[in-house]
Design a protein around this motif. Structure first.
Motif, PDB file in Angstrom:
ATOM      1  N   GLY A 313       0.836 -11.169   7.850  1.00 33.48           N
ATOM      2  CA  GLY A 313       1.882 -12.441   8.147  1.00 33.48           C
ATOM      3  C   GLY A 313       1.531 -13.125   9.567  1.00 33.48           C
ATOM      4  N   LEU A 314       0.944 -12.290  10.514  1.00 38.97           N
ATOM      5  CA  LEU A 314       0.755 -12.815  11.686  1.00 38.97           C
ATOM      6  C   LEU A 314      -0.589 -13.200  11.798  1.00 38.97           C
ATOM      7  CD1 LEU A 314       2.222  -9.342  13.296  1.00 38.97           C
ATOM      8  CD2 LEU A 314       3.598 -11.609  13.303  1.00 38.97           C
ATOM      9  N   ASP A 315      -1.256 -13.129  10.881  1.00 35.76           N
ATOM     10  CA  ASP A 315      -2.726 -13.396  11.004  1.00 35.76           C
ATOM     11  C   ASP A 315      -3.310 -14.978  11.097  1.00 35.76           C
ATOM     12  OD1 ASP A 315      -5.634 -13.175  10.639  1.00 35.76           O
ATOM     13  OD2 ASP A 315      -5.448 -12.828   8.449  1.00 35.76           O
ATOM     14  N   GLY A 316      -3.007 -15.422  12.052  1.00 38.89           N
ATOM     15  CA  GLY A 316      -3.314 -17.055  12.243  1.00 38.89           C
ATOM     16  C   GLY A 316      -4.913 -17.589  11.868  1.00 38.89           C
ATOM     17  N   GLN A 317      -5.802 -16.345  12.316  1.00 37.17           N
ATOM     18  CA  GLN A 317      -7.263 -16.411  12.184  1.00 37.17           C
ATOM     19  C   GLN A 317      -7.779 -16.301  10.825  1.00 37.17           C
ATOM     20  OE1 GLN A 317      -9.074 -17.710  14.842  1.00 37.17           O
ATOM     21  NE2 GLN A 317      -7.031 -18.164  15.857  1.00 37.17           N
ATOM     22  N   ASP A 318      -7.055 -15.757   9.981  1.00 37.82           N
ATOM     23  CA  ASP A 318      -7.538 -15.102   8.596  1.00 37.82           C
ATOM     24  C   ASP A 318      -8.531 -14.313   8.752  1.00 37.82           C
ATOM     25  OD1 ASP A 318      -6.723 -15.468   5.946  1.00 37.82           O
ATOM     26  OD2 ASP A 318      -8.152 -17.281   5.641  1.00 37.82           O
ATOM     27  N   ASN A 319      -8.407 -13.214   9.569  1.00 42.47           N
ATOM     28  CA  ASN A 319      -9.283 -11.906   9.725  1.00 42.47           C
ATOM     29  C   ASN A 319      -8.648 -10.752   8.977  1.00 42.47           C
ATOM     30  OD1 ASN A 319      -9.634 -13.491  12.681  1.00 42.47           O
ATOM     31  ND2 ASN A 319     -11.398 -12.139  11.783  1.00 42.47           N
ATOM     32  N   VAL A 320      -7.675 -10.860   8.189  1.00 40.58           N
ATOM     33  CA  VAL A 320      -6.873  -9.670   7.701  1.00 40.58           C
ATOM     34  C   VAL A 320      -7.178  -9.497   6.247  1.00 40.58           C
ATOM     35  CG1 VAL A 320      -4.780  -8.200   7.384  1.00 40.58           C
ATOM     36  CG2 VAL A 320      -5.338  -9.293   9.596  1.00 40.58           C
ATOM     37  N   ILE A 321      -7.544  -8.602   5.520  1.00 38.93           N
ATOM     38  CA  ILE A 321      -7.563  -8.429   4.010  1.00 38.93           C
ATOM     39  C   ILE A 321      -6.394  -7.310   3.983  1.00 38.93           C
ATOM     40  CG2 ILE A 321      -8.727  -7.390   2.064  1.00 38.93           C
ATOM     41  CD1 ILE A 321     -11.380  -7.883   3.223  1.00 38.93           C
ATOM     42  N   TYR A 322      -5.468  -7.864   3.105  1.00 39.98           N
ATOM     43  CA  TYR A 322      -4.271  -6.969   2.771  1.00 39.98           C
ATOM     44  C   TYR A 322      -4.285  -6.185   1.546  1.00 39.98           C
ATOM     45  CZ  TYR A 322       0.810  -6.205   2.042  1.00 39.98           C
ATOM     46  OH  TYR A 322       1.897  -5.550   1.783  1.00 39.98           O
ATOM     47  N   LEU A 323      -3.985  -5.000   1.650  1.00 38.81           N
ATOM     48  CA  LEU A 323      -4.004  -4.264   0.124  1.00 38.81           C
ATOM     49  C   LEU A 323      -2.436  -4.014  -0.027  1.00 38.81           C
ATOM     50  CD1 LEU A 323      -6.882  -1.545   0.929  1.00 38.81           C
ATOM     51  CD2 LEU A 323      -6.898  -3.583  -0.814  1.00 38.81           C
ATOM     52  N   GLY A 324      -2.221  -3.984  -1.405  1.00 37.71           N
ATOM     53  CA  GLY A 324      -0.635  -3.644  -1.705  1.00 37.71           C
ATOM     54  C   GLY A 324      -1.093  -2.858  -2.898  1.00 37.71           C
ATOM     55  N   THR A 325       0.040  -2.048  -3.479  1.00 39.63           N
ATOM     56  CA  THR A 325      -0.085  -1.522  -4.608  1.00 39.63           C
ATOM     57  C   THR A 325       1.436  -1.076  -5.206  1.00 39.63           C
ATOM     58  OG1 THR A 325      -0.722   0.977  -5.419  1.00 39.63           O
ATOM     59  CG2 THR A 325       0.249   0.804  -3.207  1.00 39.63           C
ATOM     60  N   PHE A 326       1.239  -1.107  -6.385  1.00 36.66           N
ATOM     61  CA  PHE A 326       2.441  -0.522  -7.310  1.00 36.66           C
ATOM     62  C   PHE A 326       2.385   0.720  -7.542  1.00 36.66           C
ATOM     63  CE2 PHE A 326       1.881  -5.127  -8.062  1.00 36.66           C
ATOM     64  CZ  PHE A 326       3.292  -5.608  -7.849  1.00 36.66           C
ATOM     65  N   SER A 327       1.596   1.580  -7.094  1.00 37.87           N
ATOM     66  CA  SER A 327       1.470   3.033  -7.174  1.00 37.87           C
ATOM     67  C   SER A 327       2.841   3.913  -6.970  1.00 37.87           C
ATOM     68  CB  SER A 327       0.299   3.611  -6.542  1.00 37.87           C
ATOM     69  OG  SER A 327      -0.856   3.378  -7.233  1.00 37.87           O
ATOM     70  N   LYS A 328       3.463   3.214  -5.688  1.00 39.98           N
ATOM     71  CA  LYS A 328       4.709   3.888  -4.971  1.00 39.98           C
ATOM     72  C   LYS A 328       5.930   3.267  -5.644  1.00 39.98           C
ATOM     73  CE  LYS A 328       1.389   5.668  -2.913  1.00 39.98           C
ATOM     74  NZ  LYS A 328       0.990   7.249  -3.074  1.00 39.98           N
ATOM     75  N   SER A 329       6.048   1.925  -6.084  1.00 41.63           N
ATOM     76  CA  SER A 329       7.138   1.335  -6.329  1.00 41.63           C
ATOM     77  C   SER A 329       7.335   1.629  -7.724  1.00 41.63           C
ATOM     78  CB  SER A 329       7.284   0.058  -6.073  1.00 41.63           C
ATOM     79  OG  SER A 329       6.031  -0.642  -6.678  1.00 41.63           O
ATOM     80  N   ILE A 330       6.417   1.536  -8.674  1.00 38.99           N
ATOM     81  CA  ILE A 330       6.700   1.904 -10.141  1.00 38.99           C
ATOM     82  C   ILE A 330       5.916   3.199 -10.352  1.00 38.99           C
ATOM     83  CG2 ILE A 330       6.020   1.083 -12.634  1.00 38.99           C
ATOM     84  CD1 ILE A 330       6.127  -1.997 -11.305  1.00 38.99           C
ATOM     85  N   GLY A 331       4.647   3.281 -10.266  1.00 40.19           N
ATOM     86  CA  GLY A 331       3.662   4.613 -10.487  1.00 40.19           C
ATOM     87  C   GLY A 331       2.260   4.119 -10.720  1.00 40.19           C
ATOM     88  N   ALA A 332       1.683   5.629 -10.208  1.00 37.41           N
ATOM     89  CA  ALA A 332       0.381   5.349  -9.850  1.00 37.41           C
ATOM     90  C   ALA A 332      -0.276   5.299 -11.328  1.00 37.41           C
ATOM     91  CB  ALA A 332      -0.383   6.539  -9.214  1.00 37.41           C
TER      92      ALA A 332
END
Ligand SMILES: Cc1ncc(COP(=O)(O)O)c(C=O)c1O
Length: 497
Positions: A313-332
């Motif tokens: 969200g702070l990445d003005g230069q587009d240098n970040v690859i963000y990884l998210g998962t539903f393994s914790k909120s729903i199930g692995a």
């Protein structure tokens, strides 16, 4: 010619199926051989006393499945090359010669086992394994309904390939969710659905890691990430972590590096990367042309204060690859994760995802869209957040009640915390063994799916405790058990000395 068919009338089995089965069985057991001729359908019908249509249907099926063949104006014959025969073993299975040397190509992957679940679970009654959702939290009834609805709705999508980047409505739902929850403004075009963050890590390593690419990891680091980069022979630069996250001022002065971080709840220590360090890390990435991988694995759970905006969200230069998962909120088990990829990399990343597996299963993705869009997901998150917060509080209470003024980290969010053992305590490994004798699982960092490239003063003496899968009563019982075990241990060791 005639063939010995005996049809039963007092049965539910249709006559055409009886004819089909009996002829097929005669072919299987050798009474009919490849090239043998069969009676014409009219003759067979008369012989066994059924309508011609019935024998025709049976012959059509034998023909369609490849058991018989017809030669125009000549007749009907048993096929010389039977379909099932090609699938059946004709040779006895050879006994393996234990002394025989393998002449297979040498195995190139020599990596260690990643510990995603506890192999000693059978010996444990109360397990503080890290990152394990409450087994009773899975939204079973809703999920069953959503899957059943989507099975009817998806139509040809179930038989056809889709976009390897994932089901577009899910990418849209994720983009909509991340704005308010993580301060990330992105579009579905930059999102790829993956089989858990683990696949995302593999995809990134394959996409960006060359033989000389420096790979910067937190020390200590999440095993799942370290092992992936090591498997591509990474030049690893471990950077220690303290109470405010990775020591950004120790980042090396290298070009085009990959830097993997867990800013919201560092794995395994639980600390949060401070805002100041986040900004410095982004500035370093922009200056060195490096890519940051932000693994935001458990940020759905935040109990104290507003969450810090994700690095992405702070990445003005587009240098970040963000990884998210539903393994914790729903199930692995549902194996759904996602990555937000900078625009400069997205085309190649999508091509690579296609090459790897042509995309994730559509059914679960579509069910998840409904879950997210109809409010079920937010409700589910609210319920489990509250539950995990109560469990965290119980754990803190139980530790304080038994051990007094405990030094704890990682309390603000996530599903685990870490406990720095006082110098008077045995080592984390020994405490782990003491707890195991009480049938309680608590973990030194090494056992907690973490890699420590030579423990630092900060990471030494830490015990990790995941509280999300234990109820409050079990948490109190388990910690009382550990305190009892430790007392016994101290008594035994005092008497030996
Ligand atoms: C640091 C970290 N990243 C990611 C994951 C989740 O991986 P996945 O999405 O592949 O299930 C975990 C799971 O324990 C984790 O601890």
């Amino acid at each position: 010619m005639s063939i010995p068919l005996v049809l039963e009338v007092n049965t539910d089995k249709p006559l055409q199926l009886q004819i089909f089965d009996q002829i097929r069985n005669m072919i299987f057991d050798g009474r009919l051989k490849g090239g043998d001729s069969l009676p014409a359908s009219r003759m067979l019908s008369e012989q066994i006393g059924v309508s011609r249509n019935t024998t025709l249907l049976a012959y059509e099926r034998l023909l369609a499945e490849g058991y018989i063949e017809t030669k125009p104006s000549v007749g009907t014959f048993v096929s010389r090359c039977l379909p099932d025969e090609t699938m059946q073993l004709t040779q006895p299975i050879l006994q393996k010669d234990k002394k025989a040397k393998s002449n297979l190509p040498p195995v190139r992957f020599l990596g260690p086992v990643q510990r995603v679940f506890n192999p000693n679970r059978a010996d444990i009654d109360h397990d503080f394994w890290i990152g394990r959702p409450d087994p009773d939290s899975f939204p079973l009834h809703q999920w069953r309904r959503l899957i059943a609805q989507q099975l009817l709705r998806l139509g040809t999508r179930l038989t056809e390939y889709g976009d390897p980047a994932g089901y577009y409505p899910l990418r849209q739902a994720i983009a909509d969710h991340l704005g308010p929850s993580r301060g990330i403004i992105t579009s579905p075009e930059n999102i790829i659905i993956v089989g858990g963050s683990q696949e995302g890590l593999n995809l990134i390593a394959r996409l960006l890691q060359g033989p000389k690419t420096p790979v910067i990891l937190e020390q200590p680091c999440y095993q799942g990430a370290a092992y992936v980069f090591e498997s591509y022979n990474a030049l690893i630069h471990p950077i220690p972590v303290d109470r405010r996250g990775m020591l950004i001022d120790q980042l090396p002065n290298v070009k085009n590096a990959i830097c993997y971080v867990t800013p919201s709840h560092q794995y395994p220590t639980g600390v949060t990367l401070s805002l100041n360090r986040r900004l410095h890390l982004l500035e370093w990435a922009a200056r060195t042309g490096s890519c940051i991988i932000e693994d935001d694995y458990d940020s759905d759970f935040r109990y104290q204060g507003a969450p810090l905006t994700a690095l992405k969200g702070l990445d003005g230069q587009d240098n970040v690859i963000y990884l998210g998962t539903f393994s914790k909120s729903i199930g692995a088990g549902i194996r759904i994760g996602y990555m937000i990829v900078p625009s400069g990399l997205i085309k190649s990343a999508c091509r690579l995802k296609g090459l790897m597996n042509n995309g994730q299963p559509i059914l679960e993705q579509a069910a998840l869209v409904d879950f997210m869009e109809k409010g079920g997901y937010s409700r589910h998150l609210r319920v489990i957040r509250r539950r995990y917060e109560q469990r965290r509080d119980s754990l803190v209470e139980a530790l304080k009640r038994n051990f007094g003024d405990v030094d704890l980290m990682g309390l603000r969010g996530g599903m685990h915390l870490t406990w720095r053992l006082p110098d008077s305590f045995p080592s984390p490994k020994t405490l782990e063994a003491i707890a195991l004798r009480q049938r309680v699982g608590l973990y030194s960092l090494k056992s907690a799916a973490a890699v420590d490239f030579g423990a630092t003063a900060f990471s030494k003496n830490l015990i990790a405790l995941g509280y999300s899968s234990l109820n409050e009563k079990d948490i109190h019982e388990a910690i009382d058990g550990v305190a009892f075990g430790l007392e016994q241990y101290n008594l035994e060791n005092r008497s030996v000395n």
